[in-house]
Motif scaffolding. Structure first.
Motif, short mmCIF file in Angstrom:
data_model
loop_
_atom_site.label_atom_id
_atom_site.label_comp_id
_atom_site.label_asym_id
_atom_site.label_seq_id
_atom_site.Cartn_x
_atom_site.Cartn_y
_atom_site.Cartn_z
N GLY A 201 0.78 -1.23 0.00
CA GLY A 201 0.00 0.00 0.00
C GLY A 201 0.81 1.28 0.00
O GLY A 201 0.23 2.38 0.05
N HIS A 202 2.12 1.18 -0.08
CA HIS A 202 2.99 2.36 -0.05
C HIS A 202 3.35 2.82 -1.46
O HIS A 202 3.04 2.15 -2.44
CB HIS A 202 4.25 2.06 0.76
N ALA A 203 4.03 3.97 -1.51
CA ALA A 203 4.33 4.61 -2.80
C ALA A 203 5.83 4.68 -3.05
O ALA A 203 6.63 4.80 -2.12
CB ALA A 203 3.75 6.02 -2.85
N ILE A 204 6.19 4.59 -4.34
CA ILE A 204 7.50 5.00 -4.82
C ILE A 204 7.27 6.30 -5.58
O ILE A 204 6.53 6.34 -6.56
CB ILE A 204 8.13 3.93 -5.74
N LYS A 205 7.91 7.37 -5.11
CA LYS A 205 7.62 8.70 -5.64
C LYS A 205 8.74 9.19 -6.57
O LYS A 205 9.89 8.78 -6.46
CB LYS A 205 7.47 9.69 -4.48
N SER A 206 8.35 10.08 -7.47
CA SER A 206 9.28 10.86 -8.29
C SER A 206 10.16 9.98 -9.17
O SER A 206 11.38 10.16 -9.23
CB SER A 206 10.16 11.75 -7.40
N LEU A 207 9.54 9.05 -9.88
CA LEU A 207 10.28 8.23 -10.85
C LEU A 207 10.56 9.11 -12.07
O LEU A 207 9.65 9.47 -12.82
CB LEU A 207 9.46 7.01 -11.23
N TYR A 208 11.84 9.47 -12.27
CA TYR A 208 12.22 10.42 -13.30
C TYR A 208 13.19 9.77 -14.29
O TYR A 208 14.14 9.10 -13.88
CB TYR A 208 12.90 11.65 -12.68
N TYR A 209 12.90 9.99 -15.59
CA TYR A 209 13.84 9.54 -16.62
C TYR A 209 13.67 10.45 -17.83
O TYR A 209 12.55 10.73 -18.25
CB TYR A 209 13.56 8.09 -17.02
N HIS A 210 14.79 10.89 -18.40
CA HIS A 210 14.73 11.70 -19.61
C HIS A 210 15.84 11.25 -20.55
O HIS A 210 17.02 11.51 -20.31
CB HIS A 210 14.90 13.19 -19.30
N GLY A 211 15.46 10.54 -21.61
CA GLY A 211 16.42 10.04 -22.59
C GLY A 211 16.40 10.85 -23.86
O GLY A 211 15.75 11.90 -23.96
#
Length: 432
Positions: A201-211
């Motif tokens: 029930g928890h979150a992984i936040k701010s998944l960022y990727y810029h290719g």
């Protein structure tokens, strides 16, 4: 019991288990590949008479086979059923097992096959620097940003087995690390995963990727580059997602899947754009099966070809089941083969209880929330190839505009199909 307790020797190296006694027989369209594992060395549960065996090759491709099990003279005897036309290439594999109900059986085995028979096998010792021991009863725990970073480091080093046979449980919200802060790169990049990940029930936040759209470095990107073997991901939120610049086969949760994969109770919010074969759950289902249930999406997904709200492309001879999809703010767009659930399908697909909604005002009703600029846009599936298997769409409702002003082949449910097999609708409709 921890995996280290499976061994009768020290925990420094893999330990070979003798007396395998491989045999190969042919019976009713199958090759029956039999082998034994010692009850003394391998902590296999009692009263289990059938299992699913996953074999993951060094390249990451997965084959899954059913097997009968019986206990004979202090050993567990397995009879693995291989379809007559299927071959297990000679070489080394990671072998894991699940019960008929899908429950993982603890233990990771390094197996060498020759002529479709098990030649040798040893137990792999886990080396994850987290609290717990990776079992169903005592999973590895991820309770901080540092724990999640350590999980990724250990997983990246686990190139033999990709966490297969291990369970991980998240106990607090964490932030996805910007790995390019340590090594020059494009932001976050994951690793292949073949274990069980319970977000609890928890979150992984701010998944960022810029290719930059390079094939060699911007393909197969996601929280996990790939989900392999019998991987399962459940009860997880991915929020504040910002991912772009892909070449192909990329997604928020996984770049692609290979094996018998299970995904359940997943919430994703943010945007994913650029490239072909992309989707919020997976860019592509390469082989095997994918079962995805209980999905809540607040996503903008856009790219070129094979763009899906859930899955970009379903490959031939694969099976996909999607059940229980809800959206809030939501859009899917591309040039060709664009679908609210699946961009392009060449496999066998069942989709039930999908409710895709994005309200628009009257003056904006000409804006396609699910749309293509060239051809083939559908509220559920953009394109169904002529080589595809049966497709069943039940309780699917599209409450948003589907289209594309200059595009060919637009459909409320399916943009275009050239298949010769069954396409079945039940309680499905589109309300523009």
């Amino acid at each position: 019991m921890g995996l280290g307790c499976l061994l009768f020797a020290g925990c420094g190296d893999d330990v070979e288990m003798p007396k395998i006694r491989p045999e190969l027989e042919h019976h009713q369209g199958h090759k029956i590949s039999s082998f034994s594992l010692s009850a003394e060395n391998y902590n296999f549960p009692e009263n289990v008479d059938s299992v699913s065996i996953a074999l993951i090759s060094r390249s990451g491709s997965t084959q899954c086979f059913g097997a009968g099990v019986e206990r004979v003279d202090g050993q567990f005897r397995f009879q693995m059923k291989i379809p007559e036309e299927t071959e297990i290439s000679d070489g080394k594999y990671i072998m894991t097992m699940r019960r008929a109900d899908g429950t993982s059986i603890p233990g990771r085995l390094a197996a060498i096959f020759s002529a479709n028979m098990l030649e040798s096998v040893s137990i792999i010792i886990p080396a994850y620097m987290l609290d717990g021991d990776g079992t169903e009863e005592n999973p590895y725990l991820i309770g901080s940003d540092e724990d999640f970073s350590m999980f990724l480091i250990n997983l990246s080093d686990d190139t033999e087995s990709y966490g297969d046979g291990l369970k991980f449980r998240q106990t607090a919200d964490v932030k996805a690390p910007d790995q390019s802060a340590l090594i020059p790169g494009r932001g976050y990049w994951g690793a292949p995963f073949a274990g069980i990940y319970d977000g609890d029930g928890h979150a992984i936040k701010s998944l960022y990727y810029h290719g930059s759209g390079r094939e060699d470095s911007d393909s197969h990107i996601g929280l996990f580059n790939s989900l392999l073997g019998t991987a399962a991901v459940e009860n997880l939120t991915l929020s504040e997602v910002s991912m772009s610049g892909f070449n192909r086969e990329s997604g928020v949760l996984a770049g692609y899947t290979s094996g018998d994969i299970s995904v359940s109770n997943i919430r994703i919010a943010g945007f994913l754009k650029d490239g072909y074969s992309i989707g919020a759950i997976a860019g592509s289902v390469v082989d095997g099966s994918l079962v995805a249930t209980g999905l809540e999406l607040s996503m903008d997904v856009s790219g070129t070809e094979n763009i899906g709200g859930v899955i970009g492309c379903v490959n031939p001879k694969t099976t996909v089941s999607v059940a229980g999809v809800k959206t809030q703010h939501f859009s899917v767009s591309g040039n060709k083969n664009v679908g609210g659930i699946i961009g392009s399908s060449l496999g066998t697909v069942s989709i039930t209880d999908a409710h895709l909604e994005h309200k628009v005002s009257g003056e904006d009703s000409d804006i396609a929330i699910i749309g293509a600029t060239v051809q083939s846009a559908g509220g559920i599936i953009g394109n169904i190839d002529k080589s595809a298997g049966d497709h069943k769409l039940e309780k699917c409702h599209i409450l948003c505009p589907v289209g594309g002003k200059a595009a060919d082949n637009i459909g409320g449910m399916v943009g275009y199909t050239s298949q010769n097999s069954l396409l079945q609708f039940k309680d499905a409709g589109c309300i523009p």
